[in-house]
Design a protein around this motif. Structure first.
Motif, PDB file in Angstrom:
ATOM      1  N   UNK A 191       0.833  -1.210   0.000  1.00  0.00           N
ATOM      2  CA  UNK A 191       0.000   0.000   0.000  1.00  0.00           C
ATOM      3  C   UNK A 191       0.864   1.254   0.000  1.00  0.00           C
ATOM      4  N   UNK A 192       1.896   1.270   0.814  1.00  0.00           N
ATOM      5  CA  UNK A 192       2.803   2.424   0.854  1.00  0.00           C
ATOM      6  C   UNK A 192       3.509   2.604  -0.483  1.00  0.00           C
ATOM      7  N   UNK A 193       3.899   1.529  -1.109  1.00  0.00           N
ATOM      8  CA  UNK A 193       4.550   1.607  -2.418  1.00  0.00           C
ATOM      9  C   UNK A 193       3.607   2.197  -3.464  1.00  0.00           C
ATOM     10  N   UNK A 194       2.368   1.746  -3.461  1.00  0.00           N
ATOM     11  CA  UNK A 194       1.383   2.264  -4.420  1.00  0.00           C
ATOM     12  C   UNK A 194       1.126   3.741  -4.176  1.00  0.00           C
ATOM     13  N   UNK A 195       0.982   4.135  -2.924  1.00  0.00           N
ATOM     14  CA  UNK A 195       0.761   5.554  -2.593  1.00  0.00           C
ATOM     15  C   UNK A 195       1.956   6.389  -3.034  1.00  0.00           C
ATOM     16  N   UNK A 196       3.167   5.889  -2.825  1.00  0.00           N
ATOM     17  CA  UNK A 196       4.366   6.616  -3.240  1.00  0.00           C
ATOM     18  C   UNK A 196       4.416   6.772  -4.752  1.00  0.00           C
ATOM     19  N   UNK A 197       4.128   5.701  -5.475  1.00  0.00           N
ATOM     20  CA  UNK A 197       4.153   5.762  -6.940  1.00  0.00           C
ATOM     21  C   UNK A 197       3.102   6.728  -7.456  1.00  0.00           C
ATOM     22  N   UNK A 198       1.898   6.688  -6.888  1.00  0.00           N
ATOM     23  CA  UNK A 198       0.834   7.603  -7.316  1.00  0.00           C
ATOM     24  C   UNK A 198       1.224   9.053  -7.023  1.00  0.00           C
ATOM     25  N   UNK A 199       1.819   9.306  -5.864  1.00  0.00           N
ATOM     26  CA  UNK A 199       2.235  10.670  -5.522  1.00  0.00           C
ATOM     27  C   UNK A 199       3.310  11.175  -6.487  1.00  0.00           C
ATOM     28  N   UNK A 200       4.258  10.315  -6.831  1.00  0.00           N
ATOM     29  CA  UNK A 200       5.317  10.714  -7.762  1.00  0.00           C
ATOM     30  C   UNK A 200       4.742  10.976  -9.148  1.00  0.00           C
TER      31      UNK A 200
END
Length: 107
Positions: free
Chosen positions: A4-13
């Motif tokens: 979940x944290x990885x997906x949130x980071x990718x979406x934010x970037x």
């Protein structure tokens, strides 16, 4: 990092990248003349950025054991190559290759 944290980071970037890419086209559409200060920045910022990069690259030269000789040779090579060929990519690539050869094999 969890999934979940990885997906949130990718979406934010991705969103940050898209906003910085598309926002200038939304603020300054094709038919609209940009303000004078934006035109001024467009003229002076490229030179300021190049100057900043040169200073940043040469900041550690006084502490080096070669006294900046490979850096000076590479800079002169870049200047001569750019005056001769007028190709930015060739100048950057050629200067980088020469500098790396000087640092790795000569000095």
């Amino acid at each position: 990092m969890t999934t979940t944290q990885s997906i949130i980071t990718i979406v934010a970037v991705v969103l940050g990248t898209m906003v910085t890419r598309f926002l200038p086209f939304l603020i300054f559409p094709e038919g609209k003349t940009p303000p004078a200060y934006i035109q001024y920045l467009g003229k002076v910022l490229p030179y300021a950025v190049i100057g900043l990069l040169v200073i940043y690259c040469l900041k550690d030269v006084p502490a080096s054991s070669t006294y900046g000789l490979p850096e000076a040779i590479a800079i002169l090579f870049i200047m001569v190559l750019h005056k001769w060929k007028k190709n930015t990519l060739l100048s950057i690539g050629g200067g980088t290759i020469l500098y790396m050869i000087l640092v790795q094999m000569v000095f």
